[in-house]
Design a protein around this motif. Sequence first.
Motif, PDB file in Angstrom:
ATOM      1  N   ASP A  61       0.817  -1.217   0.000  1.00  0.00           N
ATOM      2  CA  ASP A  61       0.000   0.000   0.000  1.00  0.00           C
ATOM      3  C   ASP A  61       0.852   1.270   0.000  1.00  0.00           C
ATOM      4  OD1 ASP A  61       0.965  -0.260   2.538  1.00  0.00           O
ATOM      5  OD2 ASP A  61      -0.927   0.221   3.546  1.00  0.00           O
ATOM      6  N   GLU A  62       2.098   1.115  -0.295  1.00  0.00           N
ATOM      7  CA  GLU A  62       2.941   2.302  -0.460  1.00  0.00           C
ATOM      8  C   GLU A  62       4.106   1.951  -1.370  1.00  0.00           C
ATOM      9  OE1 GLU A  62       3.940   3.017   3.637  1.00  0.00           O
ATOM     10  OE2 GLU A  62       5.822   1.908   3.462  1.00  0.00           O
ATOM     11  N   LYS A  63       4.648   2.949  -1.989  1.00  0.00           N
ATOM     12  CA  LYS A  63       5.790   2.733  -2.875  1.00  0.00           C
ATOM     13  C   LYS A  63       7.031   3.345  -2.253  1.00  0.00           C
ATOM     14  CE  LYS A  63       3.537   2.267  -7.328  1.00  0.00           C
ATOM     15  NZ  LYS A  63       3.454   2.769  -8.695  1.00  0.00           N
ATOM     16  N   ILE A 123      -3.627  -1.934 -12.895  1.00  0.00           N
ATOM     17  CA  ILE A 123      -4.556  -2.944 -12.371  1.00  0.00           C
ATOM     18  C   ILE A 123      -5.734  -2.313 -11.627  1.00  0.00           C
ATOM     19  CG2 ILE A 123      -3.234  -3.273 -10.236  1.00  0.00           C
ATOM     20  CD1 ILE A 123      -3.984  -6.252 -10.396  1.00  0.00           C
ATOM     21  N   GLY A 124      -5.524  -1.134 -11.019  1.00  0.00           N
ATOM     22  CA  GLY A 124      -6.611  -0.508 -10.261  1.00  0.00           C
ATOM     23  C   GLY A 124      -7.470   0.429 -11.077  1.00  0.00           C
ATOM     24  N   LYS A 125      -7.066   0.668 -12.298  1.00  0.00           N
ATOM     25  CA  LYS A 125      -7.737   1.675 -13.124  1.00  0.00           C
ATOM     26  C   LYS A 125      -9.248   1.435 -13.294  1.00  0.00           C
ATOM     27  CE  LYS A 125      -6.824   4.366 -17.254  1.00  0.00           C
ATOM     28  NZ  LYS A 125      -6.118   4.413 -18.545  1.00  0.00           N
ATOM     29  N   GLN A 169      -5.591   3.604  -7.099  1.00  0.00           N
ATOM     30  CA  GLN A 169      -4.157   3.704  -7.369  1.00  0.00           C
ATOM     31  C   GLN A 169      -3.532   2.315  -7.218  1.00  0.00           C
ATOM     32  OE1 GLN A 169      -2.616   6.688  -8.229  1.00  0.00           O
ATOM     33  NE2 GLN A 169      -4.739   7.404  -8.321  1.00  0.00           N
ATOM     34  N   GLN A 170      -2.319   2.197  -7.717  1.00  0.00           N
ATOM     35  CA  GLN A 170      -1.633   0.904  -7.624  1.00  0.00           C
ATOM     36  C   GLN A 170      -1.397   0.500  -6.164  1.00  0.00           C
ATOM     37  OE1 GLN A 170       2.127   0.741  -9.650  1.00  0.00           O
ATOM     38  NE2 GLN A 170       2.090  -1.478  -9.882  1.00  0.00           N
ATOM     39  N   THR A 171      -1.326   1.490  -5.293  1.00  0.00           N
ATOM     40  CA  THR A 171      -1.095   1.202  -3.874  1.00  0.00           C
ATOM     41  C   THR A 171      -2.385   0.919  -3.110  1.00  0.00           C
ATOM     42  OG1 THR A 171      -1.104   3.579  -3.525  1.00  0.00           O
ATOM     43  CG2 THR A 171       1.049   2.509  -3.676  1.00  0.00           C
ATOM     44  N   GLU A 172      -3.496   0.898  -3.812  1.00  0.00           N
ATOM     45  CA  GLU A 172      -4.771   0.624  -3.145  1.00  0.00           C
ATOM     46  C   GLU A 172      -5.337  -0.746  -3.528  1.00  0.00           C
ATOM     47  OE1 GLU A 172      -6.875   4.919  -2.641  1.00  0.00           O
ATOM     48  OE2 GLU A 172      -6.634   4.204  -4.704  1.00  0.00           O
ATOM     49  N   ILE A 173      -4.643  -1.416  -4.407  1.00  0.00           N
ATOM     50  CA  ILE A 173      -5.130  -2.707  -4.888  1.00  0.00           C
ATOM     51  C   ILE A 173      -3.959  -3.687  -4.944  1.00  0.00           C
ATOM     52  CG2 ILE A 173      -4.807  -2.010  -7.307  1.00  0.00           C
ATOM     53  CD1 ILE A 173      -7.259  -3.749  -7.997  1.00  0.00           C
TER      54      ILE A 173
END
Lengths: 207, 224
Positions: free
Chosen positions: A191-193, B56-58, B63-67
């Motif tokens: 959940d973070e980069k 993938i989350g689009k 966002q990518q960090t939410e999925i």
Amino acid sequence: MDTTGIPVLDESLSPYFYQLPAGFNYRKNGSEFNSRQAVLSAMMKVIELAPSQLKPYENNPRQNDDAVGVVIRSIKEFGFRQPIVVDQDYVIIVGHTRYKAALKMGLKMVPVVIIDDLDPMKVKAYRLADNRTHELSNWDFPLLKDELESLDTGEIDLEMTGWLQSEIEELMTKYGDEFEPVSEDEQGRLDEKSPVTCPKCGHEFTP
Amino acid sequence: MSLHLDWASHKAALHAVQNWHYSRCMPSSKTVKIGVWENDRFIGVVIFSRGACANIGKPYNLQQTEICELTRIALDKHEAPVSRIVRIAILFLKRSNPGLKLIVSYADPAQGHYGGIYKAGGWIYTGKTENKPTIRIKGRVRHTRSVSSVFGSSSLPWLRKHIDPAAEMVAQPGKHRYLFPLTKGIRGKVETLSKLYPECPASIDGDAPVSQTGQGGSIPTAGL
């Protein structure tokens, strides 16, 4: 019923021997026995014969040459614990591999049990069944691994068990329980980069 | 039977996927690995990872960090139902990654999977993905992205020349896609995408019925 009034069970009932109640006499090959132990001793009488007196069954479909080495090691380590079973003509019913091992080892005598209460067809069937029933058994590999581990004290060669070192290693790897839980720190964060630093220019950015 | 889930090392996860998962390999992206122990014996791992593609989350405005993606369920023989194991693993994931809102997972019909465990776990089925380009190379069918990653290129002429003269494109059907919302907000959004669960395909050589309604995906053997 015999003259003493004690009921006599005929030898045809021998397959049921272990289920029969006490208080009977048993007749086998014309002889009567007054205890289970006596019958058992007669049925399972172990004698000694020279391997050269035994005859391998010429149509034995079981290929056992690869197992002879393991059996030799087993006999050397543990002794000759299972008699070879033959018919009245000394043709082997069960124990071809032990017979070959005895020949290779140059043993002068081997323990033998003679079966004389089965007809030729049943002997033939028993010869196949004995091998087949082994094949139908399965291994519980995790338990096997535990057993091998408990033997792995350095006192005996584990290959005595018939399992090759490579097979034992594979078992230990596959069923190894060395995997213990680890800290949460070893996990990634989804959940973070994390920022990345360019190895060339040092610029830090988040992909 | 005692069931215990906890964080797993990369080594343990690798062991599990190499021995108990058809892919035989770890996901290439960042992962969260939850190990499974039954009766104090390590029996496998559930792995979540960052989505295979950045978009993938689009479709869900995430966002990518939410999925994230549930990428591996690699289990040896086990007693606990897989859906229960996955449910507990999700609790671990939520706790360690509170920013996640949605999990996506795929069941590959080419591997005989239709997603029975997701159905049992109440995941939302949203239909099949588009057909993906795959290449059979060195006897194994791989996604073109995997081919690029492993061999350096997914160009068929190049692969035939340098890697495997028999390399060929293989038509690969889409995968069943399942979603597991982690927040109420996203649940409301993705539930509108819900479709009827796919039916369990009949065994090729068995007598299993196509549909086993109310049977939990398998029919127990009658007692003898």
